[in-house]
Scaffold this motif. Structure first.
Motif, short mmCIF file in Angstrom:
data_model
loop_
_atom_site.label_atom_id
_atom_site.label_comp_id
_atom_site.label_asym_id
_atom_site.label_seq_id
_atom_site.Cartn_x
_atom_site.Cartn_y
_atom_site.Cartn_z
N LEU A 1 49.63 42.71 52.16
CA LEU A 1 50.22 43.40 51.26
C LEU A 1 51.69 44.01 51.69
N LYS A 2 51.64 44.52 52.73
CA LYS A 2 52.76 44.95 53.41
C LYS A 2 54.04 43.76 53.65
N ASP A 3 53.45 42.71 54.07
CA ASP A 3 54.42 41.64 54.40
C ASP A 3 54.79 40.91 53.23
N THR A 4 54.24 41.17 52.05
CA THR A 4 54.39 40.49 50.88
C THR A 4 55.47 41.22 49.97
N SER A 5 56.51 40.26 49.40
CA SER A 5 57.50 41.03 48.73
C SER A 5 57.10 41.22 47.21
N ILE A 6 56.50 40.33 46.73
CA ILE A 6 55.80 40.07 45.26
C ILE A 6 54.47 39.27 45.30
N LEU A 7 53.72 39.75 44.63
CA LEU A 7 52.57 38.93 44.38
C LEU A 7 52.47 38.51 42.97
N THR A 8 51.74 37.17 42.73
CA THR A 8 51.61 36.66 41.49
C THR A 8 50.02 36.32 41.40
N SER A 9 49.48 36.49 40.06
CA SER A 9 48.08 36.17 39.96
C SER A 9 47.99 35.37 38.71
N VAL A 10 46.96 34.55 38.58
CA VAL A 10 46.87 33.37 37.46
C VAL A 10 46.38 34.26 36.27
N SER A 11 46.00 35.24 36.17
CA SER A 11 45.28 36.30 35.17
C SER A 11 45.26 37.66 35.52
N ASN A 12 45.35 38.65 34.43
CA ASN A 12 45.17 39.77 34.50
C ASN A 12 44.15 40.59 35.30
N TYR A 13 42.97 39.61 35.09
CA TYR A 13 41.80 39.89 35.88
C TYR A 13 41.86 39.82 37.18
N ILE A 14 42.62 38.80 37.66
CA ILE A 14 42.85 38.48 39.19
C ILE A 14 43.62 39.99 39.60
N LYS A 15 44.67 40.06 38.88
CA LYS A 15 45.69 41.11 39.27
C LYS A 15 44.69 42.35 39.46
N GLN A 16 43.95 42.80 38.51
CA GLN A 16 43.25 44.07 38.65
C GLN A 16 42.10 44.19 39.86
N THR A 17 41.69 43.00 40.32
CA THR A 17 40.74 42.80 41.52
C THR A 17 41.46 43.59 42.53
N VAL A 18 42.78 43.23 42.67
CA VAL A 18 43.51 43.62 43.89
C VAL A 18 43.79 45.17 43.74
N ARG A 19 44.25 45.51 42.51
CA ARG A 19 44.63 47.17 42.27
C ARG A 19 43.57 47.78 42.39
N LYS A 20 42.15 47.34 42.05
CA LYS A 20 41.26 48.30 42.29
C LYS A 20 40.68 48.54 43.61
N ARG A 21 41.15 47.80 44.39
CA ARG A 21 40.63 48.05 46.01
C ARG A 21 41.88 48.58 46.83
N TYR A 22 43.08 48.24 46.29
CA TYR A 22 44.40 48.66 47.16
C TYR A 22 45.42 49.36 46.36
N ASP A 23 46.08 50.33 46.96
CA ASP A 23 47.14 51.20 46.20
C ASP A 23 48.26 50.25 46.29
N VAL A 24 48.43 49.12 45.42
CA VAL A 24 49.51 48.32 45.18
C VAL A 24 50.04 48.68 43.75
N PRO A 25 51.42 48.95 43.81
CA PRO A 25 52.15 49.30 42.65
C PRO A 25 52.02 48.15 41.53
N GLU A 26 51.85 48.71 40.41
CA GLU A 26 51.70 47.74 39.10
C GLU A 26 52.86 46.74 39.11
N GLU A 27 54.13 46.93 39.52
CA GLU A 27 55.12 46.13 39.32
C GLU A 27 55.21 45.07 40.39
N LYS A 28 54.35 45.15 41.59
CA LYS A 28 54.44 44.37 42.66
C LYS A 28 53.88 43.16 42.24
N ILE A 29 52.72 43.17 41.33
CA ILE A 29 52.02 42.16 40.97
C ILE A 29 52.17 41.60 39.54
#
Length: 383
Positions: free
Chosen positions: A127-155
């Motif tokens: 996550l630190k080494d990545t500039s921006i993440l993309t996900s194929v669905s909001n479901y996948i986006k939320q699986t990451v944000r539930k586990r790690y402190d990733v800003p909303e705008e980064k995914i």
């Protein structure tokens, strides 16, 4: 910009053996290379050369056994503004170390930040080494944000898409003609065709459809379930689950048809044979790309409320969404509804096709990704 795509170690690119990621790459690449230089890394395949330049795209392929290390070694000797890593957060830091000046974009097509797939320390570094993440669905986006402190705008959620020119709606004259030809090839006449397309795995749920057929046939004696797919991509070998599917099909005789694996280029035509398409996913589906394909073909859709499926299929607006996904009777009722309410089902299908033309073409996907690449190149991993 100089952009690199790093495919997973599972399948080659282009999609000679299928795969949702590879098909998406095939679809968006022609738009990316109009304004950027694109290099695609993938594993080798007997049908493809190790290196080639095709339609302005540079392909570099390595053996599966040494793939990731070979890619990293190449990155040390090449300069890329953006490196797009597909679905492998566990490899991000390896690639970042090899190309420290490049911006990393990581796209997630499954729940790859699950603790079963990546250790916490490695995930945090990715996550630190990545500039921006993309996900194929909001479901996948939320699986990451539930586990790690990733800003909303980064995914960013970037839905996939299709080549609209390859999918001719069933209500057009060409669509009707193709439908008749495909149904004739399948030995079908006036039957009501229920179509499943996908890998023959328990997570995809074809066994639930087979168990639903007794009730379906009690109401629609001319119904036929067509199961299109193999045990794995481009593979038709049998395992215990495939054998179980064929065992379940025996009592229904010719009302069940198995086609084996269907190459991606045949899917647009196969879809036109159907009266209703069913995605019977039992797992938290990231968002199966076959939804976009059925929508583009103008085929009424039944899907399950699992993972990201319901993000693009709206219940009784653009399809039918089943909550009781493990219950064969729920599928039987949904199929009955679609077959009985034909005009309503067609209206849903037409709205689906309109949504594809508005939001889910490969040109839309490429446009959204190019905006991400430009932003990532400016950020250079400030997070």
């Amino acid at each position: 910009m100089n952009i690199a795509y790093i495919c997973t170690e599972k399948l080659p690119s282009p999609a000679v053996k299928g795969g949702a990621i590879q098909l998406m790459i095939d679809g968006i690449s022609p738009f990316i290379v109009k304004t950027h230089h694109l290099t695609i890394f993938s594993i080798t395949d007997p049908s493809l050369p190790m290196n080639e330049m095709t339609n302005g795209i540079e392909y570099i392929r390595f053996p599966k056994e040494t793939y990731e290390q070979d890619v990293a070694n190449t990155l040390r000797n090449r300069t890329f503004d953006v490196i797009h890593v597909f679905n492998r957060p566990a490899r991000v830091s390896q690639y970042k170390e090899a190309a420290q000046e490049s911006a990393i974009v990581l796209s997630l097509h499954n729940d790859m930040f699950s603790p079963l797939k990546i250790a916490k320390e490695k995930a945090e570094q990715a996550l630190k080494d990545t500039s921006i993440l993309t996900s194929v669905s909001n479901y996948i986006k939320q699986t990451v944000r539930k586990r790690y402190d990733v800003p909303e705008e980064k995914i960013r959620v970037i839905y996939s898409g299709v080549d609209g020119s390859q999918f001719i709606p069933v209500w057009t004259e060409e669509g009707k003609q193709t439908r008749n030809e495909i149904r004739q090839m399948l030995g079908l006449k006036d039957e009501k065709v229920i179509l499943f397309i996908g890998r023959l795995s328990k997570t995809k749920g074809p066994h639930v459809l087979l168990r639903a057929m007794r009730k379906v046939l009690s109401r629609h004696p001319n119904a036929v379930l067509v199961i299109a797919g193999g045990r794995w991509f481009s593979e038709n070998s049998w395992d215990d689950y495939v054998r179980e599917l064929h065992r379940l099909a025996i009592p229904f005789g010719n009302h069940i048809r198995f086609t084996n694996y269907v190459p991606a280029w045949q899917v647009p035509h196969l879809l036109l044979s159907a009266d209703v398409f069913v995605c019977s996913s039992q797992w938290h589906e990231p968002l199966a790309r076959v939804h976009y394909e059925a929508m583009a073909a103008g085929i009424p859709i039944i899907t399950t409320n699992r993972g990201g499926n319901a993000e693009i299929v709206q219940h009784k607006k653009t399809g039918f969404v089943i909550d009781d996904y493990a219950n064969p009777s729920a599928f039987a009722e949904a199929i009955h509804y679609m077959l009985v309410h034909e005009s309503e089902a067609e209206a849903m299908a037409r709205r689906s096709r309109a949504e594809v033309e508005e939001k889910f073409l490969f040109s839309h996907v490429a446009e959204r990704l190019m905006a991400v690449y430009e932003e990532a190149a400016k950020k250079r991993c400030l997070y």
